[in-house]
Design a protein around this motif. Structure first.
Motif, mmCIF file in Angstrom:
data_model
loop_
_atom_site.group_PDB
_atom_site.id
_atom_site.type_symbol
_atom_site.label_atom_id
_atom_site.label_comp_id
_atom_site.label_asym_id
_atom_site.label_seq_id
_atom_site.Cartn_x
_atom_site.Cartn_y
_atom_site.Cartn_z
ATOM 1 N N ALA A 18 0.831 -1.201 0.000
ATOM 2 C CA ALA A 18 0.000 0.000 0.000
ATOM 3 C C ALA A 18 0.869 1.256 0.000
ATOM 4 N N LEU A 19 1.958 1.259 0.789
ATOM 5 C CA LEU A 19 2.858 2.413 0.788
ATOM 6 C C LEU A 19 3.506 2.609 -0.580
ATOM 7 N N LEU A 20 3.879 1.525 -1.216
ATOM 8 C CA LEU A 20 4.494 1.610 -2.532
ATOM 9 C C LEU A 20 3.515 2.193 -3.555
ATOM 10 N N VAL A 21 2.287 1.710 -3.542
ATOM 11 C CA VAL A 21 1.279 2.203 -4.484
ATOM 12 C C VAL A 21 0.993 3.680 -4.221
ATOM 13 N N LEU A 22 0.864 4.066 -2.948
ATOM 14 C CA LEU A 22 0.607 5.468 -2.635
ATOM 15 C C LEU A 22 1.786 6.351 -3.060
ATOM 16 N N GLY A 23 2.995 5.859 -2.909
ATOM 17 C CA GLY A 23 4.157 6.627 -3.338
ATOM 18 C C GLY A 23 4.190 6.831 -4.841
ATOM 19 N N LEU A 25 1.560 6.785 -6.852
ATOM 20 C CA LEU A 25 0.473 7.698 -7.195
ATOM 21 C C LEU A 25 0.837 9.141 -6.854
ATOM 22 N N ALA A 26 1.441 9.351 -5.695
ATOM 23 C CA ALA A 26 1.831 10.701 -5.301
ATOM 24 C C ALA A 26 2.875 11.262 -6.266
ATOM 25 N N GLY A 27 3.822 10.441 -6.683
ATOM 26 C CA GLY A 27 4.826 10.886 -7.643
ATOM 27 C C GLY A 27 4.218 11.239 -8.987
ATOM 28 N N ALA A 28 3.268 10.438 -9.433
ATOM 29 C CA ALA A 28 2.613 10.720 -10.713
ATOM 30 C C ALA A 28 1.801 12.006 -10.636
ATOM 31 N N LEU A 29 1.078 12.197 -9.527
ATOM 32 C CA LEU A 29 0.289 13.416 -9.386
ATOM 33 C C LEU A 29 1.185 14.644 -9.294
ATOM 34 N N TYR A 30 2.306 14.527 -8.603
ATOM 35 C CA TYR A 30 3.225 15.670 -8.511
ATOM 36 C C TYR A 30 3.831 15.977 -9.874
ATOM 37 N N THR A 31 4.130 14.940 -10.641
ATOM 38 C CA THR A 31 4.702 15.162 -11.973
ATOM 39 C C THR A 31 3.703 15.880 -12.872
ATOM 40 N N ILE A 32 2.423 15.519 -12.750
ATOM 41 C CA ILE A 32 1.408 16.109 -13.624
ATOM 42 C C ILE A 32 0.997 17.492 -13.128
ATOM 43 N N TYR A 33 0.686 17.614 -11.818
ATOM 44 C CA TYR A 33 0.105 18.839 -11.292
ATOM 45 C C TYR A 33 1.062 19.653 -10.429
ATOM 46 N N GLY A 34 2.296 19.241 -10.262
ATOM 47 C CA GLY A 34 3.193 19.906 -9.334
ATOM 48 C C GLY A 34 3.928 21.103 -9.903
ATOM 49 N N HIS A 35 3.558 21.557 -11.058
ATOM 50 C CA HIS A 35 4.239 22.688 -11.673
ATOM 51 C C HIS A 35 3.573 23.986 -11.226
#
Length: 56
Positions: A18-23, A25-35
């Protein structure tokens, strides 16, 4: 307690998964929306004034 219960091992594996999956997902969201929201705003490094050469 010479043997660890199988349910504890499964629980730990589920927790790590679960921690791996959340990590991921968080990385993907930051890559897309973190700008930055406003790309016309200059970066902070561009606003720092450069000092001129010291007079001799």
């Amino acid at each position: 307690m010479d043997r660890t219960p199988k349910t504890a091992i499964r629980g730990m594996m589920l927790y790590v998964l679960a921690l791996l999956v959340l990590g991921i997902l968080a990385g993907a969201l930051y890559t897309i929306y973190g700008h930055p929201g406003d790309p016309s705003e200059p970066p902070a490094a561009a606003t720092i004034q450069q000092k001129g050469a010291a007079p001799q």
